[in-house]
Design a protein around this motif. Structure first.
Motif, PDB file in Angstrom:
ATOM      1  N   GLU A   1       0.808  -1.213   0.000  1.00 31.30           N
ATOM      2  CA  GLU A   1       0.000   0.000   0.000  1.00 31.30           C
ATOM      3  C   GLU A   1       0.844   1.266   0.000  1.00 31.30           C
ATOM      4  OE1 GLU A   1      -3.241   0.335  -0.412  1.00 31.30           O
ATOM      5  OE2 GLU A   1      -3.358  -1.827  -0.698  1.00 31.30           O
ATOM      6  N   VAL A   2       1.575   1.455  -1.105  1.00 33.62           N
ATOM      7  CA  VAL A   2       2.259   2.716  -1.377  1.00 33.62           C
ATOM      8  C   VAL A   2       1.728   3.246  -2.700  1.00 33.62           C
ATOM      9  CG1 VAL A   2       4.358   2.241  -0.074  1.00 33.62           C
ATOM     10  CG2 VAL A   2       4.189   1.444  -2.437  1.00 33.62           C
TER      11      VAL A   2
ATOM     12  N   LEU B   1       2.671   6.424   1.705  1.00 30.45           N
ATOM     13  CA  LEU B   1       1.630   5.442   1.996  1.00 30.45           C
ATOM     14  C   LEU B   1       0.281   5.905   1.469  1.00 30.45           C
ATOM     15  CD1 LEU B   1       2.524   4.447   5.667  1.00 30.45           C
ATOM     16  CD2 LEU B   1       3.493   3.624   3.526  1.00 30.45           C
ATOM     17  N   THR B   2      -0.550   4.941   1.065  1.00 30.93           N
ATOM     18  CA  THR B   2      -1.901   5.242   0.596  1.00 30.93           C
ATOM     19  C   THR B   2      -2.840   5.418   1.783  1.00 30.93           C
ATOM     20  OG1 THR B   2      -2.611   2.920   0.490  1.00 30.93           O
ATOM     21  CG2 THR B   2      -1.445   3.821  -1.444  1.00 30.93           C
TER      22      THR B   2
ATOM     23  N   ALA C   1      -3.291   2.219   3.789  1.00 31.08           N
ATOM     24  CA  ALA C   1      -2.093   1.599   4.351  1.00 31.08           C
ATOM     25  C   ALA C   1      -2.168   1.510   5.868  1.00 31.08           C
ATOM     26  CB  ALA C   1      -0.849   2.389   3.939  1.00 31.08           C
TER      27      ALA C   1
ATOM     28  N   TRP D   1      -0.575   2.357   8.975  1.00 32.84           N
ATOM     29  CA  TRP D   1       0.408   3.354   9.390  1.00 32.84           C
ATOM     30  C   TRP D   1       1.204   2.916  10.606  1.00 32.84           C
ATOM     31  CZ3 TRP D   1       1.608   7.709   6.728  1.00 32.84           C
ATOM     32  CH2 TRP D   1       0.741   8.101   5.715  1.00 32.84           C
TER      33      TRP D   1
ATOM     34  N   VAL E   1       5.332  -1.666   9.141  1.00 36.53           N
ATOM     35  CA  VAL E   1       5.598  -2.223   7.820  1.00 36.53           C
ATOM     36  C   VAL E   1       6.492  -3.439   8.017  1.00 36.53           C
ATOM     37  CG1 VAL E   1       5.413  -0.014   6.619  1.00 36.53           C
ATOM     38  CG2 VAL E   1       7.635  -0.778   7.430  1.00 36.53           C
TER      39      VAL E   1
ATOM     40  N   VAL F   1       4.184  -2.860   2.692  1.00 38.47           N
ATOM     41  CA  VAL F   1       3.217  -2.108   3.485  1.00 38.47           C
ATOM     42  C   VAL F   1       1.865  -2.798   3.362  1.00 38.47           C
ATOM     43  CG1 VAL F   1       2.111   0.126   3.851  1.00 38.47           C
ATOM     44  CG2 VAL F   1       4.483   0.025   3.034  1.00 38.47           C
TER      45      VAL F   1
ATOM     46  N   ARG G   1      -2.319  -3.523   4.275  1.00 36.36           N
ATOM     47  CA  ARG G   1      -3.545  -2.729   4.400  1.00 36.36           C
ATOM     48  C   ARG G   1      -3.913  -2.572   5.875  1.00 36.36           C
ATOM     49  NH1 ARG G   1      -7.095  -2.042   0.195  1.00 36.36           N
ATOM     50  NH2 ARG G   1      -8.826  -2.200   1.660  1.00 36.36           N
ATOM     51  N   ASN G   2      -4.751  -1.606   6.132  1.00 39.53           N
ATOM     52  CA  ASN G   2      -5.163  -1.338   7.511  1.00 39.53           C
ATOM     53  C   ASN G   2      -6.475  -2.023   7.861  1.00 39.53           C
ATOM     54  OD1 ASN G   2      -6.966   0.146   6.019  1.00 39.53           O
ATOM     55  ND2 ASN G   2      -6.617   2.086   7.078  1.00 39.53           N
TER      56      ASN G   2
END
Length: 370
Positions: free
Chosen positions: A175-176, A201-202, A205, A207, A210, A246, A248-249
């Protein structure tokens, strides 16, 4: 009353930990009521209950400050030197000897006309065939060329530059904004540099952490400690083959249930999420029916590793001071915030409300994992 409070919370947490769909008045299939009661009693001994007060907030802040202060050392790049590798392209110029320099043709780049380090790790230059280059610094290679050309040129002044960094790469995935393969150059490249060069980061992502892989070892780098607290120890000097991924959240949510305006999940962003913010996101508690002393945060723990089933935090939200505490109490991913709608003495009603709500949490988690 304290024991009764702990008993009901233990019962609630035990039900929250299960993946079963439970309805009020129901029970686990194949398990007797006495077995359920015995199981709940065992879990009771493995639950920590905390009051959200100034002491708890201060202890949390003190722990965070110690983590930052004990890990203040950052990446040391003072001794960094780029080592040449197979595939790198060089330009080599000899002062006052233009015949030894290949002029760049029109519409051709210096990289196209340069000297590429061959698969055997060597380059060939005028009067200096098969010069070892791979594994050396530019300075070491230049000194070798000076020594070799001194046989035919008096005091040669040689300039060596890398115009194509092709031998060493790192990978930034997930997720960048722009997942990419980045070259390692003569400028030191750190993990934070690489993420920034990949566009950052998107919105989706994670946060907090990573995944950083070097060889067969993967570690989790705490980005939140870097961005929120300036903990530069979380940075890394990258090497050839390093992988930064990275995620996903998806699991960086908390669930706010019970007597609130609109129950649901709230995402934790890069700046964190306080209890007050989570309650605000769902429209706050129902002022006419909610019990202000019945605001609970249920936080799952690993019984095998930590010896604790869960931590339970209770906020007495009847006064303005409690709102300040709620604003300073930081939630963690997968926390369950529950607001009761009855005085704590009315346990039967509380149970009847908690059971279907916790089943809803299981359903939300199943949807997130699909």
């Amino acid at each position: 009353m304290a024991l009764s409070c702990k008993t009901i919370i233990a019962s609630t947490l035990f039900l929250a930990m299960t993946g079963c769909s439970i309805v009020p008045g129901g029970h686990f299939e194949g398990i007797s009521s006495s077995e359920q009661a015995a199981s709940l009693q065992r879990d009771l001994e493995n639950i920590n209950i905390h009051l959200i007060d100034a002491k708890l907030i201060n202890e949390s802040k003190l722990t965070q400050s110690k983590e930052v202060s004990t890990q203040a050392a950052g990446v040391d790049v003072s001794n960094f030197e780029y080592r040449l590798g197979v595939g790198d392209v060089l330009t080599i110029g000899v002062w006052d000897h233009p015949e030894l320099t290949i002029p760049a043709a029109v519409q051709r780049t210096a990289e196209f006309d340069g000297f590429r380090i061959q698969s055997d790790g060597t380059i060939t230059f005028a009067y200096a065939p098969n010069v070892p280059a791979a594994g050396r610094t530019v300075t070491e290679l230049r000194e070798d060329l000076v020594k070799r050309l001194s046989r035919v040129i008096e005091d040669p002044q040689i300039d060596v530059k890398v115009v194509g960094f092709k031998s060493q790469k790192v990978y930034v995935t997930g997720e960048v904004t722009n997942p990419n393969v980045l070259p390692i150059t003569e400028t030191p490249l750190t993990l934070i540099d690489a993420i920034n060069q990949a566009g950052g980061l998107t919105e989706d992502a994670d946060w907090k952490v990573v995944n950083f892989t070097r060889g067969d070892k993967t570690e989790q780098i705490r980005l939140d400690a870097f961005y929120a607290n300036g903990d530069i120890s979380q940075n890394r000097l990258l090497q050839h083959g390093d992988l930064i991924h990275v995620t996903r959240n998806d699991k960086r949510n908390v669930y706010v249930l019970g007597d609130v305006t609109k129950a649901g999940k709230v995402t934790i962003n890069r700046y964190g999420l306080s209890l007050a913010e989570a309650l605000s996101e769902v429209g706050g508690i129902n002022e006419r029916t909610a019990d202000a002393n019945g605001v609970f945060v249920l936080r799952k723990r690993d019984l095998q590793k930590e010896g604790v089933v869960a931590d339970v935090y209770q906020l007495h939200a009847r006064n303005i001071a409690s709102l300040v505490l709620a604003e300073q109490f930081e939630l963690e991913p997968q926390d369950i915030v529950y607001v009761t709608s009855a005085p704590l003495a009315r346990w039967n009603k509380v149970i009847s409300l908690l059971l279907p709500s916790l089943a809803t949490v299981d359903a939300l988690q199943d949807i997130d994992n699909q």
